[in-house]
Write an enzyme that holds these catalytic residues in place. Structure first.
Site, PDB file in Angstrom:
ATOM      1  N   ARG A  74      -0.016   4.711   2.986  1.00  0.00           N
ATOM      2  CA  ARG A  74       0.056   4.465   4.425  1.00  0.00           C
ATOM      3  C   ARG A  74       0.345   5.676   5.299  1.00  0.00           C
ATOM      4  O   ARG A  74       0.348   5.566   6.523  1.00  0.00           O
ATOM      5  CB  ARG A  74       1.092   3.372   4.705  1.00  0.00           C
ATOM      6  CG  ARG A  74       0.599   1.998   4.314  1.00  0.00           C
ATOM      7  CD  ARG A  74       1.654   0.939   4.587  1.00  0.00           C
ATOM      8  NE  ARG A  74       2.563   0.755   3.465  1.00  0.00           N
ATOM      9  CZ  ARG A  74       3.699   0.074   3.522  1.00  0.00           C
ATOM     10  NH1 ARG A  74       4.072  -0.450   4.672  1.00  0.00           N
ATOM     11  NH2 ARG A  74       4.457  -0.071   2.450  1.00  0.00           N
TER      12      ARG A  74
ATOM     13  N   GLU B 113      -5.136   3.365 -10.491  1.00  0.00           N
ATOM     14  CA  GLU B 113      -5.768   2.054 -10.265  1.00  0.00           C
ATOM     15  C   GLU B 113      -6.909   1.838 -11.252  1.00  0.00           C
ATOM     16  O   GLU B 113      -7.143   0.736 -11.734  1.00  0.00           O
ATOM     17  CB  GLU B 113      -6.328   1.951  -8.838  1.00  0.00           C
ATOM     18  CG  GLU B 113      -5.273   2.080  -7.759  1.00  0.00           C
ATOM     19  CD  GLU B 113      -5.909   1.922  -6.385  1.00  0.00           C
ATOM     20  OE1 GLU B 113      -6.188   2.949  -5.744  1.00  0.00           O
ATOM     21  OE2 GLU B 113      -6.148   0.765  -5.974  1.00  0.00           O
TER      22      GLU B 113
ATOM     23  N   TRP C 290      -8.924   5.698  -0.189  1.00  0.00           N
ATOM     24  CA  TRP C 290      -9.453   6.343  -1.385  1.00  0.00           C
ATOM     25  C   TRP C 290      -8.656   5.845  -2.574  1.00  0.00           C
ATOM     26  O   TRP C 290      -7.581   5.258  -2.423  1.00  0.00           O
ATOM     27  CB  TRP C 290      -9.415   7.868  -1.282  1.00  0.00           C
ATOM     28  CG  TRP C 290      -8.075   8.417  -0.902  1.00  0.00           C
ATOM     29  CD1 TRP C 290      -6.950   8.494  -1.685  1.00  0.00           C
ATOM     30  CD2 TRP C 290      -7.712   8.980   0.366  1.00  0.00           C
ATOM     31  NE1 TRP C 290      -5.921   9.066  -0.982  1.00  0.00           N
ATOM     32  CE2 TRP C 290      -6.360   9.378   0.283  1.00  0.00           C
ATOM     33  CE3 TRP C 290      -8.409   9.190   1.571  1.00  0.00           C
ATOM     34  CZ2 TRP C 290      -5.687   9.964   1.354  1.00  0.00           C
ATOM     35  CZ3 TRP C 290      -7.718   9.770   2.629  1.00  0.00           C
ATOM     36  CH2 TRP C 290      -6.381  10.157   2.513  1.00  0.00           C
TER      37      TRP C 290
ATOM     38  N   CYS D  54       0.823  -1.212   0.000  1.00  0.00           N
ATOM     39  CA  CYS D  54       0.000   0.000   0.000  1.00  0.00           C
ATOM     40  C   CYS D  54       0.852   1.255   0.000  1.00  0.00           C
ATOM     41  O   CYS D  54       1.685   1.463   0.882  1.00  0.00           O
ATOM     42  CB  CYS D  54      -0.935   0.003   1.214  1.00  0.00           C
ATOM     43  SG  CYS D  54      -1.949   1.498   1.307  1.00  0.00           S
TER      44      CYS D  54
HETATM   45  N1  ARG Z   1      -6.782  -1.671  -7.076  1.00  0.00           N
HETATM   46  C1  ARG Z   1      -8.074  -1.983  -6.574  1.00  0.00           C
HETATM   47  C2  ARG Z   1      -9.137  -1.456  -7.512  1.00  0.00           C
HETATM   48  O1  ARG Z   1      -8.815  -0.813  -8.471  1.00  0.00           O
HETATM   49  C3  ARG Z   1      -8.300  -1.411  -5.177  1.00  0.00           C
HETATM   50  C4  ARG Z   1      -7.228  -1.717  -4.165  1.00  0.00           C
HETATM   51  C5  ARG Z   1      -7.248  -0.792  -2.964  1.00  0.00           C
HETATM   52  N2  ARG Z   1      -7.027   0.567  -3.363  1.00  0.00           N
HETATM   53  C6  ARG Z   1      -7.008   1.636  -2.540  1.00  0.00           C
HETATM   54  N3  ARG Z   1      -6.789   2.796  -3.055  1.00  0.00           N
HETATM   55  N4  ARG Z   1      -7.200   1.504  -1.244  1.00  0.00           N
HETATM   56  O2  ARG Z   1     -10.301  -1.611  -7.324  1.00  0.00           O
END
Ligand code: ARG
Length: 372
Positions: free
Chosen positions: A77, A252, A247, A74
């Site tokens: 953090r 991602e 968030w 992560c």
């Molecule tokens: N990578 C995953 C997604 O796109 C989520 C993982 C957790 N991501 C976060 N920003 N806490 O759905």
């Protein structure tokens, strides 16, 4: 002292050594209260009598925060201390779990100002396993094999959609259809399914700041990434139902969920709309389409007033966290391949260094959930 030490692996039993490690860590970082030794004695007695022990509310909250701090994959953090911990250990029925998962989403969404949050339901106890959420995330999109080959929706949601359908869920086969929540009360029992209420799943329609046509793609994504298939392990106690969220970082969605060949796979379509020459890899049409997709994601969340980080800022925050932890005399184990963003890696400072080694036995932790 401990005559009947249970096998650490037996379901629901707590390994006293893991418990002792946690009690020590708790009192090291949070002096005061009962004190280390008296609490350790209490915990050991309770494990002797019952095979496990109950965390105090403070231990639970602190343990959950440490699990986040220890999450080597992560990048977010820096804010580990701000995790909101909902103590729902008294709940274990599928109905209660589903209801409180939806409440989690509402509270975490917070009108767009996303709050990092974990909801901790009943732990596994000897002879009394906790319920499980089947979904990987509280909100995710369904996927279906398309008639002409390929997929409609999210290929990552094909299995769960099929399973939900078997249970009686009716789906519209739309590209962005929120999956129902599946909760299993016991091993072997059929999961119950619950439609996620509209007011619990905030979604953002994607637009581009310069390209009007982008809205015609009718893309969207949900606001809160809430992982629901990991076990929160604190001091040897396992909480298999402990959905947690932070968030989103834009990449991602923009560089993985919408771009990966085995996800929404949208780069060719975006490149076509941009009028790029896709006849050769050397034109870097993929890269150019990828950047515009990421621009659209960040722009849209901003416009909608939903918290989202960009990879440049989040990278700087992470290195701030590493430095802060170092000042406290603590290492920050990190998995380089997860920390470095999937676009423009070398433009971010997290690329240009190595990190403290990852120790898979580090606890507290969010760990892959083992089957029943
Ligand atoms: N990578 C995953 C997604 O796109 C989520 C993982 C957790 N991501 C976060 N920003 N806490 O759905």
């Amino acid at each position: 002292m401990r005559s009947t030490v249970p096998a650490p692996t037996a379901a629901g039993f707590t390994d006293p050594e893991l418990a002792a490690d946690f009690v020590r860590r708790f009192h090291l970082e949070r002096p005061g209260g009962l004190g280390h030794r008296p609490r350790l004695r209490q915990v050991m007695d309770e494990i002797d009598r019952t095979g496990t022990y109950e965390h105090t509310a403070e231990e639970l909250a602190f343990g959950a925060k440490l699990a986040w701090r220890n999450a080597a994959r992560c990048i977010g953090r820096l804010y580990w201390r701000s995790l909101v911990v909902r103590d729902l250990r008294h709940l274990s029925s599928a109905d209660d779990v589903a209801e409180q998962c939806f409440e989690h989403l509402r509270l975490a969404t917070n009108g767009g100002r996303i709050r990092p949050m974990v909801s901790v339901f009943a732990p596994d106890r000897p002879g009394r396993p906790a319920p499980r959420i089947v979904n990987q995330q509280l909100v995710r999109y369904a996927g279906y094999p398309a008639p002409g080959g390929g997929w409609t929706g999210d290929p990552a949601g094909v299995q769960l959609a099929a399973r939900a359908r078997d249970l009686g869920w009716k789906c519209g086969e739309e590209p962005f259809e929120v999956l129902p929540l599946l909760v299993q009360e016991r091993a072997g029992a059929a999961p119950r399914w619950y439609e996620v209420p509209d007011d619990a799943a905030l979604e953002v329609d994607l637009t581009h700041p310069e390209h009007g046509w982008f809205a015609e793609l009718a893309l969207r994504w949900y606001a809160v990434p809430a992982i629901s298939d990991m076990t929160l392990e604190i001091g040897g106690v396992r909480y298999p139902t402990a959905p947690f969220n932070g968030w989103y970082m834009g990449t991602e969605i923009g560089a993985r969920n919408l771009a990966d060949a085995d996800r929404y796979n949208l780069l060719a379509e975006v490149a076509g709309r941009l009028g790029l020459d896709t006849s050769s890899e050397r034109t870097l049409w993929r890269d150019r389409a990828l950047v515009e997709l990421n621009v659209a994601v960040l722009h849209s969340f901003q416009e909608a007033g939903v918290t989202m980080a960009d990879h440049h800022t989040e990278s700087q925050r992470f290195l701030k966290h590493v430095a802060q932890e170092k000042r406290q005399g603590r290492p920050t184990p990190a998995d380089w391949s997860w920390i470095v963003p999937p676009v423009s890696g070398g433009l971010t400072p997290v690329y240009h260094r190595y990190y403290d080694p990852v120790d898979p036995s580090l606890r507290p932790a969010f760990v892959a959930r083992e089957p029943w």
